[in-house]
Design an enzyme around this catalytic site. Sequence first.
Site: not given
Length: 297
Positions: A37, A120, A138, A200, A203
């Site tokens: 991270e 975060y 995030d 898209c 998605c």
Amino acid sequence: MPSSPLTDRVTVWFGEHRRDLPWRAPDRTPWGVLVSEVMLQQTPVVRVLPVWEQWLRVWPVPADLAAAGTADVLRAWGRLGYPRRALRLQECARAITERHDGVVPSDEDELRALPGIGSYTAAAVVAFAYGGRSVVLDTNVRRVLARAVDGAALPSPAHTVAEVRRATALVPDAPGDAAAWAAASMELGAVVCTARAPRCGACPVADLCRWRADGYPPDLHAARRRTQGWAGTDRQVRGRVMGLLRDSVGPVPLVEVERLAVEGTDRPRLQRCVDGLVADGLVEVVGDDEPALRLPA
């Protein structure tokens, strides 16, 4: 909250399309997740992977990194950028070793109390290392929720109270489901709902997306987003200096450092960058008659 069509579909999609990353492997450790991270902040996965793997081979537990030499840490960090993160990660390792007997905490408050660990990262460690319930927000998750829920092209430049409340309300109640949603929504933003070229057609929640239903309205905050090129910036100069010192076995005379200045960089800028590196603890000046630079011992 109970699961929703949005969280359910994205989580199912993630189960089928997730990338095979080592910090997601069944044998991952909380320390490995924390290191990933920190390294992934503003850095692409492809650049992090080899450094993360080498890092964990050399320093598999916090105590190993805590005892390492600063120069070795900075060299291992390589060209990931923002080398202060490496120093903060070592400070974090020392705090984990001293305060928590070498075990990465599973509590968000305890994680946030560690050097260099913000909200975060603390939430991500809780979710991805321990399978706990947290609000992981995030850049990728913010973009997914801005589009799917708010109908905005991109989230506001800064976090808002309303945004955090909305994200919190979407997190499933069960810790395991919450952790799965965190990973899935982040992955969707990273590989499908990208900033510049969203796919898209791939998605899993395209029919639920408010931004798509509204005809893809433009970014309302475009004027507030400022981007800075890399060439000729202080970041580039600092990076060149750090690169020279990482590749050198001993101190580098200041006259040699001056020769690496990016074309068009004046001496005052180079000096400012060197002074900044010294102030950040990334570089030391040695020698009086013939000053030289080196990584901290």
